[in-house]
Design a protein around this motif. Structure first.
Motif, PDB file in Angstrom:
ATOM      1  N   LEU A  59       0.837  -1.196   0.000  1.00 31.06           N
ATOM      2  CA  LEU A  59       0.000   0.000   0.000  1.00 31.06           C
ATOM      3  C   LEU A  59       0.871   1.244   0.000  1.00 31.06           C
ATOM      4  CD1 LEU A  59      -2.622  -1.153   2.623  1.00 31.06           C
ATOM      5  CD2 LEU A  59      -2.796  -1.258   0.137  1.00 31.06           C
ATOM      6  N   GLU A  60       0.959   1.878  -1.121  1.00 32.53           N
ATOM      7  CA  GLU A  60       1.687   3.128  -1.272  1.00 32.53           C
ATOM      8  C   GLU A  60       0.796   4.079  -2.061  1.00 32.53           C
ATOM      9  OE1 GLU A  60       5.264   1.952  -3.235  1.00 32.53           O
ATOM     10  OE2 GLU A  60       6.207   1.287  -1.394  1.00 32.53           O
ATOM     11  N   ASN A  61       1.305   5.211  -2.403  1.00 29.05           N
ATOM     12  CA  ASN A  61       0.531   6.190  -3.162  1.00 29.05           C
ATOM     13  C   ASN A  61       0.595   5.942  -4.661  1.00 29.05           C
ATOM     14  OD1 ASN A  61      -0.244   7.505  -0.836  1.00 29.05           O
ATOM     15  ND2 ASN A  61       1.529   8.838  -0.842  1.00 29.05           N
ATOM     16  N   ASN A  62       0.654   4.680  -5.078  1.00 36.88           N
ATOM     17  CA  ASN A  62       0.736   4.392  -6.503  1.00 36.88           C
ATOM     18  C   ASN A  62      -0.568   3.826  -7.069  1.00 36.88           C
ATOM     19  OD1 ASN A  62       0.766   1.886  -5.369  1.00 36.88           O
ATOM     20  ND2 ASN A  62       2.584   1.168  -6.390  1.00 36.88           N
ATOM     21  N   GLY A  63      -1.604   3.751  -6.271  1.00 36.88           N
ATOM     22  CA  GLY A  63      -2.880   3.233  -6.746  1.00 36.88           C
ATOM     23  C   GLY A  63      -3.761   4.329  -7.314  1.00 36.88           C
ATOM     24  N   SER A  64      -4.582   3.960  -8.291  1.00 36.37           N
ATOM     25  CA  SER A  64      -5.522   4.908  -8.905  1.00 36.37           C
ATOM     26  C   SER A  64      -6.949   4.419  -8.669  1.00 36.37           C
ATOM     27  CB  SER A  64      -5.268   5.014 -10.410  1.00 36.37           C
ATOM     28  OG  SER A  64      -3.966   5.403 -10.670  1.00 36.37           O
ATOM     29  N   PRO A  65      -7.676   4.984  -7.693  1.00 35.11           N
ATOM     30  CA  PRO A  65      -9.045   4.528  -7.437  1.00 35.11           C
ATOM     31  C   PRO A  65     -10.018   4.999  -8.519  1.00 35.11           C
ATOM     32  CG  PRO A  65      -8.460   6.299  -5.947  1.00 35.11           C
ATOM     33  CD  PRO A  65      -7.237   5.991  -6.755  1.00 35.11           C
ATOM     34  N   PHE A  66     -11.008   4.170  -8.790  1.00 33.26           N
ATOM     35  CA  PHE A  66     -12.049   4.534  -9.749  1.00 33.26           C
ATOM     36  C   PHE A  66     -13.311   3.739  -9.460  1.00 33.26           C
ATOM     37  CE2 PHE A  66     -10.062   0.859 -11.531  1.00 33.26           C
ATOM     38  CZ  PHE A  66     -11.052   0.182 -12.225  1.00 33.26           C
TER      39      PHE A  66
ATOM     40  N   LEU B  37     -16.092   0.253  -6.112  1.00 33.89           N
ATOM     41  CA  LEU B  37     -14.890   1.065  -5.965  1.00 33.89           C
ATOM     42  C   LEU B  37     -13.691   0.141  -6.131  1.00 33.89           C
ATOM     43  CD1 LEU B  37     -13.439   3.690  -5.319  1.00 33.89           C
ATOM     44  CD2 LEU B  37     -13.642   3.104  -2.902  1.00 33.89           C
ATOM     45  N   LEU B  38     -12.849   0.419  -7.103  1.00 32.04           N
ATOM     46  CA  LEU B  38     -11.680  -0.398  -7.406  1.00 32.04           C
ATOM     47  C   LEU B  38     -10.427   0.463  -7.381  1.00 32.04           C
ATOM     48  CD1 LEU B  38     -13.243  -2.244 -10.447  1.00 32.04           C
ATOM     49  CD2 LEU B  38     -13.093  -3.077  -8.112  1.00 32.04           C
ATOM     50  N   ILE B  39      -9.286  -0.194  -7.263  1.00 30.97           N
ATOM     51  CA  ILE B  39      -8.010   0.523  -7.303  1.00 30.97           C
ATOM     52  C   ILE B  39      -7.090  -0.178  -8.278  1.00 30.97           C
ATOM     53  CG2 ILE B  39      -6.000   1.294  -5.989  1.00 30.97           C
ATOM     54  CD1 ILE B  39      -7.745   1.322  -3.513  1.00 30.97           C
ATOM     55  N   LYS B  40      -6.547   0.572  -9.221  1.00 31.85           N
ATOM     56  CA  LYS B  40      -5.574   0.037 -10.168  1.00 31.85           C
ATOM     57  C   LYS B  40      -4.184   0.198  -9.577  1.00 31.85           C
ATOM     58  CE  LYS B  40      -8.049   1.428 -14.340  1.00 31.85           C
ATOM     59  NZ  LYS B  40      -7.959   2.246 -15.552  1.00 31.85           N
ATOM     60  N   PHE B  41      -3.364  -0.864  -9.700  1.00 35.03           N
ATOM     61  CA  PHE B  41      -1.986  -0.819  -9.237  1.00 35.03           C
ATOM     62  C   PHE B  41      -1.060  -1.174 -10.373  1.00 35.03           C
ATOM     63  CE2 PHE B  41      -4.212  -1.569  -5.276  1.00 35.03           C
ATOM     64  CZ  PHE B  41      -3.565  -0.715  -4.409  1.00 35.03           C
ATOM     65  N   LYS B  42       0.160  -0.668 -10.318  1.00 36.81           N
ATOM     66  CA  LYS B  42       1.191  -1.048 -11.277  1.00 36.81           C
ATOM     67  C   LYS B  42       1.674  -2.467 -10.923  1.00 36.81           C
ATOM     68  CE  LYS B  42       2.905   3.637 -11.742  1.00 36.81           C
ATOM     69  NZ  LYS B  42       4.035   4.535 -11.475  1.00 36.81           N
ATOM     70  N   ILE B  43       1.873  -3.284 -11.935  1.00 32.82           N
ATOM     71  CA  ILE B  43       2.397  -4.624 -11.728  1.00 32.82           C
ATOM     72  C   ILE B  43       3.911  -4.582 -11.824  1.00 32.82           C
ATOM     73  CG2 ILE B  43       2.486  -6.967 -12.615  1.00 32.82           C
ATOM     74  CD1 ILE B  43      -0.355  -6.607 -13.596  1.00 32.82           C
ATOM     75  N   GLU B  44       4.552  -5.072 -10.784  1.00 25.63           N
ATOM     76  CA  GLU B  44       6.025  -5.103 -10.763  1.00 25.63           C
ATOM     77  C   GLU B  44       6.452  -6.543 -10.519  1.00 25.63           C
ATOM     78  OE1 GLU B  44       6.473  -0.718  -8.714  1.00 25.63           O
ATOM     79  OE2 GLU B  44       7.377  -2.450  -7.773  1.00 25.63           O
TER      80      GLU B  44
END
Length: 64
Positions: free
Chosen positions: A32-39, A56-63
């Motif tokens: 959980l960091e500030n890299n998610g984009s809620p929509f 309500l969903l949150i997109k995260f970068k895949i690493e």
């Protein structure tokens, strides 16, 4: 039981969250960091899954 409590302490310590898809076929852990984009999603699947007008969903970068 002890392992489950230990695992939840580790996740909390490192600011991580365990989650899965709705059918539980795919499970993942997200830091959980500030890299998610809620929509909000209004598709039929999200409306059925939540019983409301949207999910309500949150997109995260895949690493790797």
């Amino acid at each position: 039981m002890a392992f489950k409590n230990y695992a939840s302490l580790i996740l909390k310590r490192y600011n991580m969250k365990k989650s899965s898809c709705l059918c539980n076929a795919v499970q993942f852990i997200v830091k959980l960091e500030n890299n998610g984009s809620p929509f909000n999603c209004h598709c039929i699947d999200c409306r059925k899954a939540t019983g409301s007008a949207f999910a309500l969903l949150i997109k995260f970068k895949i690493e790797s």
